[in-house]
Design an enzyme around this catalytic site. Structure first.
Site, PDB file in Angstrom:
ATOM      1  N   ASN A 137      78.383  90.389  75.301  1.00  0.00           N
ATOM      2  CA  ASN A 137      77.803  89.156  75.823  1.00  0.00           C
ATOM      3  C   ASN A 137      76.283  89.175  75.865  1.00  0.00           C
ATOM      4  O   ASN A 137      75.645  88.121  75.869  1.00  0.00           O
ATOM      5  CB  ASN A 137      78.350  88.857  77.221  1.00  0.00           C
TER       6      ASN A 137
ATOM      7  N   CYS B 293      75.428  86.724  84.735  1.00  0.00           N
ATOM      8  CA  CYS B 293      76.109  87.287  85.895  1.00  0.00           C
ATOM      9  C   CYS B 293      75.201  88.217  86.695  1.00  0.00           C
ATOM     10  O   CYS B 293      75.459  88.492  87.859  1.00  0.00           O
ATOM     11  CB  CYS B 293      77.361  88.036  85.457  1.00  0.00           C
TER      12      CYS B 293
ATOM     13  N   ALA C 254      88.042  84.458  83.012  1.00  0.00           N
ATOM     14  CA  ALA C 254      88.160  85.788  82.411  1.00  0.00           C
ATOM     15  C   ALA C 254      88.005  86.898  83.440  1.00  0.00           C
ATOM     16  O   ALA C 254      88.592  87.970  83.291  1.00  0.00           O
ATOM     17  CB  ALA C 254      87.122  85.951  81.305  1.00  0.00           C
TER      18      ALA C 254
ATOM     19  N   GLN D   1      83.571  86.320  74.396  1.00  0.00           N
ATOM     20  CA  GLN D   1      82.526  85.850  73.486  1.00  0.00           C
ATOM     21  C   GLN D   1      83.022  85.736  72.036  1.00  0.00           C
ATOM     22  O   GLN D   1      82.399  85.048  71.224  1.00  0.00           O
ATOM     23  CB  GLN D   1      81.326  86.811  73.518  1.00  0.00           C
TER      24      GLN D   1
END
Length: 358
Positions: A141, A305, A68, A169
């Site tokens: 997310n 992340c 993504a 998501q």
């Protein structure tokens, strides 16, 4: 190990692994080769593409990507004109639009309310004729809230802009509005393999990020039949098991909310959210200590992340939480393979460990 970090990644579905194994073990051909083994590999890729398209709006094209992040970078950097996005977007969007701003492109980042939902009045004022792209996440997310994508798409189209939806998501869990013009997907968030994603788009593809063989519409690079097959199988399962998965998640969410006491506050909207995400805060909680005390429970203090950065979540700060409140928040993610008894055990242990800090 009790795994409660479904927003970071989901367990690989056995069916997805089974779909991948023949292409990893027995069939080495390049799917872009013209010989018979190559055509067989290409056919597997096309089956996967068709499986993914079944959960997307009609009339578009799907191109496989490495994930993504690539899909979002491609959609943003391959478009033109001013960009409007939201303060709670994933770093793949916010960092990409920041890079575009550094190159001189106009960027507007819209605020959200305390519930995490975009301020539509601010969106209406910002999305004006001349806007090139509106980018928004379907399901956040970190906090799981569902943004009003259809309303944003209407504003985008009225201004002549394209609507980019980060559906990483939400794909297979929340319907993607017909107003989407581009949609970014990731396999490993729907029980597929890591290392493959997709960008779906209407009309012409964005300008390419990479030049090469143009193996996909608008994208160069050799595809992995194994990864595509696993992605396709995962998408097929999302379609087949969607209702059962949703019912399971709703039950787990209700049980979890009832299990934890009033000292745990929910971050983000209670109603407009995907219930496989439970983002909670408890005043005074030392999350680092909590995670150290519960090393056999996998949960998160925010986005995977940004883990280890030491910075408060930009999503929680956008909701108006203080640094202390943001740092006293945890994210629990669950889904298809989460068993009720293991979730209850984890919640009891989390509550006990948090209580011991008080």
């Amino acid at each position: 190990m009790i795994y409660l970090d479904y927003q970071a990644t989901t367990p690989l579905a056995p069916e997805a692994l089974d779909a991948m194994l023949p292409w990893l073990r027995d069939h080495p051909a390049n799917p872009h080769s013209a010989h018979a083994p190559g055509r067989a590999a290409k056919a597997a890729v096309e089956v996967a593409r068709a499986q993914l398209l079944k959960l997307l709006p009609g009339g578009g094209t799907l191109a496989f990507t490495s994930g993504a992040t690539e899909a979002l970078n491609w959609a943003i950097k391959g478009s033109t004109g001013p960009i409007v996005t939201i303060a709670t977007e994933h770093a793949a969007v916010l960092d990409s639009v920041a890079a575009e701003a550094a190159r001189g492109r106009a960027v507007t980042v819209l605020p959200v309310g305390a519930d995490g939902l975009v301020d539509l009045a601010a969106a209406r004022a910002a999305i004006v004729p001349g806007t090139g792209l509106v980018a928004a996440m379907l399901v956040n997310n970190e906090i799981g809230v569902i943004q009003p994508i259809a309303a944003l798409a209407d504003l985008a189209h009225a201004a002549g802009a394209r609507m980019l939806v980060d559906a990483v998501q939400g794909y297979g869990r929340v319907a993607i509005p017909e107003g989407a013009d581009m949609v970014a997907l990731s396999a490993h968030k729907i029980h597929g393999p890591k290392g493959v994603g997709a960008l779906w788009f209407r009309g012409d593809p964005p300008a390419p990020l990479m030049n090469g063989g143009a193996q996909e519409p608008g994208r160069s690079g050799t595809l992995s039949p194994a990864l595509c097959a696993g992605f396709g199988a995962a998408a097929r399962l999302m379609a087949e098991r969607g209702a059962a998965d949703a019912a399971h998640v709703e039950r787990l969410f209700a049980l979890a909310r009832a299990r934890l006491g009033a000292e745990w506050a929910l971050n983000g909207a209670a109603g407009a959210r995907y219930h496989g995400n439970l983002n909670l805060r408890r005043d005074g909680l030392d999350v680092a200590r909590l995670m150290s005390d519960l090393r056999d429970i996998a949960f998160s203090a925010g986005s995977a992340c940004a883990s280890g950065s030491g910075r408060p979540s930009h999503v929680l700060r956008a909701l108006g939480l203080s640094d202390a409140q943001a740092k006293a928040s945890i994210r629990l993610g669950f889904g298809r393979y989460t068993r009720e008894e293991e979730l209850m055990e984890a919640l009891d242990r989390i509550a006990a460990a948090a209580g011991a800090q008080a």
